[in-house]
Design a protein around this motif. Structure first.
Motif, PDB file in Angstrom:
ATOM      1  N   ASP A  22       0.536   2.915  41.753  1.00  0.00           N
ATOM      2  CA  ASP A  22      -0.496   2.926  42.642  1.00  0.00           C
ATOM      3  C   ASP A  22      -1.871   3.100  41.718  1.00  0.00           C
ATOM      4  O   ASP A  22      -2.807   3.515  42.585  1.00  0.00           O
ATOM      5  N   ARG A  23      -1.893   2.723  40.506  1.00  0.00           N
ATOM      6  CA  ARG A  23      -3.127   2.720  39.696  1.00  0.00           C
ATOM      7  C   ARG A  23      -3.464   1.277  39.585  1.00  0.00           C
ATOM      8  O   ARG A  23      -2.936   0.264  39.617  1.00  0.00           O
ATOM      9  N   CYS A  24      -4.973   1.151  39.731  1.00  0.00           N
ATOM     10  CA  CYS A  24      -5.652  -0.130  39.374  1.00  0.00           C
ATOM     11  C   CYS A  24      -6.214   0.012  37.951  1.00  0.00           C
ATOM     12  O   CYS A  24      -6.875  -0.956  37.281  1.00  0.00           O
ATOM     13  N   GLU A  25      -5.955   1.038  37.219  1.00  0.00           N
ATOM     14  CA  GLU A  25      -6.557   1.137  35.639  1.00  0.00           C
ATOM     15  C   GLU A  25      -7.942   0.682  35.608  1.00  0.00           C
ATOM     16  O   GLU A  25      -8.960   1.124  36.109  1.00  0.00           O
ATOM     17  N   GLY A  26      -8.039  -0.422  34.820  1.00  0.00           N
ATOM     18  CA  GLY A  26      -9.555  -0.945  34.401  1.00  0.00           C
ATOM     19  C   GLY A  26      -9.975  -1.905  35.340  1.00  0.00           C
ATOM     20  O   GLY A  26     -11.044  -2.361  35.049  1.00  0.00           O
ATOM     21  N   SER A  27      -9.228  -2.381  36.501  1.00  0.00           N
ATOM     22  CA  SER A  27      -9.597  -3.428  37.252  1.00  0.00           C
ATOM     23  C   SER A  27     -10.437  -3.090  38.333  1.00  0.00           C
ATOM     24  O   SER A  27      -9.775  -2.244  39.149  1.00  0.00           O
ATOM     25  N   TYR A  28     -11.902  -2.912  38.426  1.00  0.00           N
ATOM     26  CA  TYR A  28     -12.736  -2.800  39.444  1.00  0.00           C
ATOM     27  C   TYR A  28     -12.465  -3.731  40.544  1.00  0.00           C
ATOM     28  O   TYR A  28     -12.297  -3.166  41.770  1.00  0.00           O
ATOM     29  N   ARG A  29     -12.239  -4.862  40.589  1.00  0.00           N
ATOM     30  CA  ARG A  29     -11.999  -5.610  41.688  1.00  0.00           C
ATOM     31  C   ARG A  29     -10.728  -5.066  42.284  1.00  0.00           C
ATOM     32  O   ARG A  29     -10.631  -5.334  43.712  1.00  0.00           O
ATOM     33  N   CYS A  30      -9.718  -4.775  41.697  1.00  0.00           N
ATOM     34  CA  CYS A  30      -8.478  -4.340  42.378  1.00  0.00           C
ATOM     35  C   CYS A  30      -8.636  -3.040  43.155  1.00  0.00           C
ATOM     36  O   CYS A  30      -8.343  -2.923  44.368  1.00  0.00           O
ATOM     37  N   LEU A  31      -9.628  -2.292  42.676  1.00  0.00           N
ATOM     38  CA  LEU A  31      -9.888  -0.994  43.358  1.00  0.00           C
ATOM     39  C   LEU A  31     -10.937  -1.249  44.734  1.00  0.00           C
ATOM     40  O   LEU A  31     -10.722  -0.914  45.542  1.00  0.00           O
ATOM     41  N   ALA A  32     -11.738  -2.284  44.426  1.00  0.00           N
ATOM     42  CA  ALA A  32     -12.568  -2.760  45.653  1.00  0.00           C
ATOM     43  C   ALA A  32     -11.659  -3.429  46.706  1.00  0.00           C
ATOM     44  O   ALA A  32     -11.974  -2.967  47.783  1.00  0.00           O
ATOM     45  N   ASN A  33     -10.790  -4.059  46.426  1.00  0.00           N
ATOM     46  CA  ASN A  33      -9.958  -4.440  47.446  1.00  0.00           C
ATOM     47  C   ASN A  33      -9.157  -3.762  47.952  1.00  0.00           C
ATOM     48  O   ASN A  33      -8.807  -3.790  49.142  1.00  0.00           O
ATOM     49  N   ASP A  34      -8.691  -2.627  47.416  1.00  0.00           N
ATOM     50  CA  ASP A  34      -7.805  -1.515  48.061  1.00  0.00           C
ATOM     51  C   ASP A  34      -8.586  -0.691  49.018  1.00  0.00           C
ATOM     52  O   ASP A  34      -8.429  -0.192  50.017  1.00  0.00           O
ATOM     53  N   LEU A  35     -10.020  -0.591  48.655  1.00  0.00           N
ATOM     54  CA  LEU A  35     -10.985   0.259  49.417  1.00  0.00           C
ATOM     55  C   LEU A  35     -11.400  -0.682  50.623  1.00  0.00           C
ATOM     56  O   LEU A  35     -11.420  -0.076  51.740  1.00  0.00           O
ATOM     57  N   GLU A  96     -15.971   4.828  37.410  1.00  0.00           N
ATOM     58  CA  GLU A  96     -16.963   5.845  38.014  1.00  0.00           C
ATOM     59  C   GLU A  96     -17.604   5.349  39.303  1.00  0.00           C
ATOM     60  O   GLU A  96     -18.025   6.094  40.266  1.00  0.00           O
ATOM     61  N   ALA A  97     -17.921   4.264  39.200  1.00  0.00           N
ATOM     62  CA  ALA A  97     -18.619   3.472  40.351  1.00  0.00           C
ATOM     63  C   ALA A  97     -18.239   2.133  40.514  1.00  0.00           C
ATOM     64  O   ALA A  97     -18.020   1.230  39.554  1.00  0.00           O
ATOM     65  N   ILE A  98     -18.234   1.542  41.753  1.00  0.00           N
ATOM     66  CA  ILE A  98     -18.116   0.283  41.796  1.00  0.00           C
ATOM     67  C   ILE A  98     -19.145  -0.291  43.087  1.00  0.00           C
ATOM     68  O   ILE A  98     -19.528   0.266  43.423  1.00  0.00           O
ATOM     69  N   MET A  99     -19.135  -1.686  43.060  1.00  0.00           N
ATOM     70  CA  MET A  99     -19.865  -2.365  44.042  1.00  0.00           C
ATOM     71  C   MET A  99     -19.024  -2.872  45.043  1.00  0.00           C
ATOM     72  O   MET A  99     -18.077  -3.556  44.878  1.00  0.00           O
ATOM     73  N   LEU A 100     -19.389  -2.652  46.342  1.00  0.00           N
ATOM     74  CA  LEU A 100     -18.808  -3.359  47.652  1.00  0.00           C
ATOM     75  C   LEU A 100     -19.673  -4.067  48.283  1.00  0.00           C
ATOM     76  O   LEU A 100     -20.884  -3.964  48.440  1.00  0.00           O
TER      77      LEU A 100
END
Length: 420
Positions: A22-35, A96-100
């Motif tokens: 369930d980890r996206c590790e260093g992928s910001y795009r993966c985290l953004a897609n999950d959110l 720490e932060a991402i863009m959506l």
């Protein structure tokens, strides 16, 4: 068969880290897609109200319509709020932060209470979301508001406009907006003839948590003085100087008609620039009204004096009666000369005729001189009268106190009450 089972097992082992973790590790795009997969288009429902903090505001006056008394401005609002549904832990990602995308999540809508026309658009297409669920967003507001500025002493006036930017609230639910302490101004302070002197945040006394931007404006009087006040003063001065022209010939009358038409053109410019209604009509309207009346009276007076100089049909003074008696005496002398001609000799009659002719010429010259002296006396009197009237007209521009408007309204009301 055994070989097929082995190949399937190897493929399952290679794909298991992607499916099970369930980890996206260093992928910001993966985290953004999950959110974004959570479909956060609905407002945060942790409480019934959402607290939105305005980090900063940048204000700029775009234009001010003096006749309609409408101000257009541009306001950049940098705001932030918390949405705990957008939080993530370090188990999910170390980011720490991402863009959506701003259109994929919920963003607060601002209420523009006194706006005549308003347009809101995001400053950028993205918002910044931190791991704690804090969202930072900026919007650009293009607002047109109506301003009630007293233009009685135009162009020497200043006033204030209100720009109400707030959240909305229905009972205990809604958006609660927290303003910053100060507002910064961007762009130039001069918008046409109007200048932005100050922008501050004020609070309504009778409304809780309802604030607005208090914009202080003033006029740069140079344009109005050069295009309206100075030409009217020069026209009135030229009208006074025109009294030095001779009454005969019509040059004075032609000049006065030209001056009146010139002032009419400036009155049309004034009507296009200033409103004619409101709580108190601008004093400049009264000034031009008096100037026009002054020029019309001056033109009519000049025409009457010209007619009096060439004809005595309108004269009823003692001097004119004396002139008429002299004319009657001249006719009687001519009749007596005719009767004497019949009784006297030709030589004596010719001499008497010459004497009578010379006497008639002298008497007519006296009549003409008396008429010219009378008209010149009236001309000097009219010059003094219009000097006083012009000084009174121009002195109206010196009235610049607030209570002058109320005094003028009471004075006009008193005059109207005397009319049956």
């Amino acid at each position: 068969m055994f070989l097929q089972h082995m190949i399937s097992l190897l493929l399952l082992m290679r794909s298991s880290p992607i499916v099970l973790t369930d980890r996206c590790e260093g992928s910001y795009r993966c985290l953004a897609n999950d959110l974004l997969a959570k479909n956060m288009k609905i407002a945060p429902q942790d409480t019934c109200s959402v607290l939105v903090t305005v980090a900063s505001m940048e204000y700029e006056t775009l234009s001010f319509d003096t006749k309609e008394q409408q101000m257009s401005c541009r306001v950049k609002v940098n705001m932030g709020w918390s949405d705990f549904s957008l939080m993530w832990t370090k188990k999910t990602s170390y980011a720490e932060a991402i863009m959506l995308p701003a259109d994929k999540i919920w963003t607060p809508g601002l209420a523009l209470d006194n706006a005549i026309d308003a347009t809101s658009k995001p400053y950028t297409d993205d918002v910044v979301v931190t791991s704690f669920g804090s969202v930072s967003h900026a919007v650009i507001l293009l607002i047109a508001v109506s301003c009630d500025i007293k233009l009685f002493t135009y162009p020497f006036v200043s006033g204030q406009c209100l720009v109400a930017i707030n959240g909305w609230k229905n009972g205990d639910c809604g958006i609660v907006l927290f303003y910053p302490r100060t507002v910064t101004t961007s762009g130039g302070t001069l918008s046409g003839e109007w200048m932005t002197e100050n922008v501050e945040i004020a609070k309504e006394d009778d409304m809780e948590n309802r604030k607005y931007l208090l914009v202080t404006l003033s006029i740069n009087p140079f344009s109005a003085v050069v295009t309206l006040i100075l030409p009217s003063a020069l026209i009135m001065l030229a009208d006074l100087v025109s009294f030095s022209l001779p009454i005969q010939g019509g040059e004075r009358n032609n000049l006065k008609v030209t001056l009146m038409l010139s002032l009419t053109m400036f009155i049309l410019i004034l009507n296009d620039r200033l409103p004619s209604g409101g709580e108190c009509t601008p004093l400049l309207h009264y000034h031009f009204c008096f100037c026009l009346v002054n020029l019309v009276l001056s033109m009519v007076t000049s025409l009457v004096l010209t007619h009096l100089l060439t004809s005595d049909s309108f004269m009823a003074s003692t001097c004119l009666k004396r002139i008429r008696r002299q004319n009657a005496q001249l006719d009687q002398n001519e009749a007596d000369a005719g009767m004497k001609k019949q009784s006297s000799g030709s030589a004596k009659a010719s001499l008497q005729k010459i004497v009578n002719f010379l006497e008639n010429v002298e008497q007519k010259e006296q009549v003409a001189n008396s008429k010219e002296a009378f008209v010149n006396y009236l001309d000097k009197f009219c010059f003094c009268f219009f000097c006083f009237l012009t000084s009174f007209t121009l002195s109206l521009l010196l009235l610049s106190q607030e209570q002058t408007c109320a005094k003028l309204k009471r004075y006009i009301s008193g005059i109207m009450s005397l009319i049956p």
